[in-house]
Write a protein that holds these residues in place. Sequence first.
Motif, PDB file in Angstrom:
ATOM      1  N   GLY A 121      -0.448   0.688  -6.671  1.00  0.00           N
ATOM      2  CA  GLY A 121       0.159  -0.127  -5.627  1.00  0.00           C
ATOM      3  C   GLY A 121       1.664  -0.159  -5.814  1.00  0.00           C
TER       4      GLY A 121
ATOM      5  N   TYR B 284       0.848  -1.192   0.000  1.00  0.00           N
ATOM      6  CA  TYR B 284       0.000   0.000   0.000  1.00  0.00           C
ATOM      7  C   TYR B 284       0.882   1.240   0.000  1.00  0.00           C
TER       8      TYR B 284
ATOM      9  N   PRO C  22      -0.340   5.213  -5.187  1.00  0.00           N
ATOM     10  CA  PRO C  22      -1.600   4.838  -4.529  1.00  0.00           C
ATOM     11  C   PRO C  22      -2.621   4.206  -5.467  1.00  0.00           C
TER      12      PRO C  22
END
Length: 293
Positions: free
Chosen positions: A214, A122, A211
């Motif tokens: 990934g 993440y 974001p």
Amino acid sequence: MDRMAVFLCAGLTNGSVYGLLGLSLSLIYGTNRVINFAQGEFVMLGAMSAIFFMLTCSLPTPLAIAAVMVVAMVAALALEFGVYRPLVRRGAPPLTVMIGTLAAATIASGGALLIWGANQLYVPNVFSLDPIAVGSITTTMQQIAIVVAFVVLLGVTWFLLYRTSFGLSIRATGAQPRIAQLMGIRPERVVRFGFMFSALVSALAGVLVGPLLGGQVSMGVGLTVKGFMAAILGGLGSPFASAAGGLAIGVLEAFVAGYGSSLYAEPIIFLLILIVLLVRPFGLLGDFEAARR
């Protein structure tokens, strides 16, 4: 019509990233006639460094982004002094230097694998990921930020190249490096700036697109290929033509994936590039490069 708007929005987002990579590749190529096959690794480094500084170190977002930029500049200097400069001093041809950058990309990817592992991670978002409506399009502030960054960096590059004395040195070195050196321009400084500026652009792209995609240590390879495709389609040697090529690839990829299948996107794009090169060997907007030769 709504589907078309959604695909266009996605294409502009991805195309902005490809365009920034194409711009970075062309900027380096314009100064030293070398294609940096490690360029996509700076995107990966930007995304993975954002994870480290924002999550592991819990730095405020502005400070974390500044730290990512510092890491990118250090990596660019390591690439120049560790790979490019030693090979050039030994008289290596451009192809050998390009293989050296490919080796550096492999080493960087392997080092990142040891640090972050192979799993997708993440990446904290800089802007909101909540959906917002812009007319008939639903998007996010993060996607808008990518497109805005693309436009702003294009403007910064144009101002640097055409409105500053150092930009004149960059263009002179790209056109006639030996004559530029006789005029007092130091080509090694121009090349160093090319590496550092391109690294900053790519790392920022990594922070913004991370974001959405990934963070993964293998992401650099695919992005390098897309950036190279953008540069070839638009016109290698012209940063702005390469950026336009990136937008074209991103939009075409989104529409092919949306109305057909993502499996067909890359073959169709490569077919398009082949057709363009048969008609215009220097790319769609590569007249500048063709005239210079």
